[in-house]
Design an enzyme around this catalytic site. Structure first.
Site, mmCIF file in Angstrom:
data_model
loop_
_atom_site.group_PDB
_atom_site.id
_atom_site.type_symbol
_atom_site.label_atom_id
_atom_site.label_comp_id
_atom_site.label_asym_id
_atom_site.label_seq_id
_atom_site.Cartn_x
_atom_site.Cartn_y
_atom_site.Cartn_z
ATOM 1 C CB CYS A 88 -0.964 -0.050 1.172
ATOM 2 S SG CYS A 88 -2.384 1.018 0.924
ATOM 3 C CG HIS A 91 -3.099 -3.206 4.307
ATOM 4 N ND1 HIS A 91 -1.892 -2.779 4.799
ATOM 5 C CD2 HIS A 91 -3.613 -2.153 3.629
ATOM 6 C CE1 HIS A 91 -1.689 -1.523 4.453
ATOM 7 N NE2 HIS A 91 -2.708 -1.122 3.746
ATOM 8 N NE ARG A 146 -9.161 6.306 3.113
ATOM 9 C CZ ARG A 146 -7.870 5.960 3.009
ATOM 10 N NH1 ARG A 146 -7.516 4.702 3.074
ATOM 11 N NH2 ARG A 146 -6.953 6.859 2.825
HETATM 12 N N1 GLN Z 1 -2.092 6.842 2.445
HETATM 13 C C1 GLN Z 1 -2.200 5.969 1.281
HETATM 14 C C2 GLN Z 1 -3.623 5.950 0.685
HETATM 15 O O1 GLN Z 1 -4.563 6.325 1.350
HETATM 16 C C3 GLN Z 1 -1.801 4.548 1.661
HETATM 17 C C4 GLN Z 1 -2.758 3.928 2.670
HETATM 18 C C5 GLN Z 1 -2.256 2.622 3.215
HETATM 19 O O2 GLN Z 1 -1.051 2.340 3.302
HETATM 20 N N2 GLN Z 1 -3.209 1.756 3.656
HETATM 21 O O3 GLN Z 1 -3.784 5.535 -0.454
#
Ligand code: GLN
Length: 244
Positions: free
Chosen positions: A96, A195, A130
């Site tokens: 990520c 993740h 998101r």
């Molecule tokens: N901050 C980055 C995003 O929102 C990565 C998020 C993360 O590592 N889960 O895309």
């Protein structure tokens, strides 16, 4: 080669800052799957201000925009050294936020662009939505060919040049919710939004990465001995295709 004669050096990049949603589980999996085979493992945590050193495998986890901002400049200062270790065949796994910094840049919402280390030809811009949920992807290089995990990112990643995706999105948004692919790979550099952490429920990918790192180090094909992966495999299979 006898597995007990093998050693592997693993660097964990900025674990105090980039370690979101259990990403540390990836390092634990790599370590245990070597130790269970009597392969000597050296894990080095690389924190802010530390030298990078030479390693067989590098891991970097995910993080919120703020942690990425904290790490980006420091990571960028090691760009050429990490690129040369990539060109020598070192293995990299980025999750990520860490994956995003493997590209040329990450452009967060309303803030300055974060320079990446260009280990792969890719870039990321923050999207309006998101992407959160379970993910299943289908690869063309693993057996079994699936990877499962979950995603939570607003970043939209676009691959360019010789950078190939990790796989096709079967469930989940993937890199950008539009091109139908997830993750990226260039040489032995792998990035993904998965993740979870990723490797405990994808033991075949963990072994693939370990074999790649050992083959580069010892200059010969390495086939790791089989482990009893009953629980890991049951977990993996129970998540394939699941979106909730
Ligand atoms: N901050 C980055 C995003 O929102 C990565 C998020 C993360 O590592 N889960 O895309």
């Amino acid at each position: 080669m006898e597995e007990s004669n093998l050693t592997i050096s693993i660097a964990h990049l900025y674990p105090e800052l980039l370690n979101l949603y259990g990403d540390l589980g990836n390092i634990i999996t790599l370590k245990k799957r070597c130790q269970w085979r009597n392969i000597k493992v050296e894990i080095t945590n690389i924190n802010m201000g530390d030298k990078i050193g030479k390693h067989d495998l590098f891991f970097i986890g995910g993080g919120q925009d703020k942690q990425q901002e904290d790490v980006a400049q420091e990571l960028f200062s090691h760009k050429s050294e990490l690129q040369s270790q990539r060109d020598d065949g070192a293995v990299f796994l980025g999750i990520c936020g860490g994956y995003q910094l493997f590209g040329h840049y990450y452009q967060p919402h309303g803030k300055d662009k974060l320079q990446g280390i260009s280990l792969m030809d890719a870039y990321t811009v923050a999207g309006k939505k998101r992407f959160i949920g379970n993910v299943t992807i289908k690869t063309d290089f693993l057996t079994p060919d699936t990877l499962v995990g979950f995603e939570n990112h607003s970043g939209l990643t676009y691959l360019e040049g010789d950078t190939k995706p990790l796989g096709k999105s079967i469930v989940g948004y993937g890199n950008n919710g539009t091109d139908g692919f997830e993750g990226g790979r260039y040489k032995n550099v792998f990035g993904t939004y998965l993740h979870g952490s990723l490797l405990p429920k994808n033991p075949h990918f963990a072994d693939y990465l370990i074999e790649l790192a050992l083959e580069k180090k010892y200059g010969e094909q390495i086939k790791l001995s089989k482990l009893d992966d009953k629980i890991e495999t049951e977990t993996h299979n129970s998540l394939i295709g699941k979106s909730y």
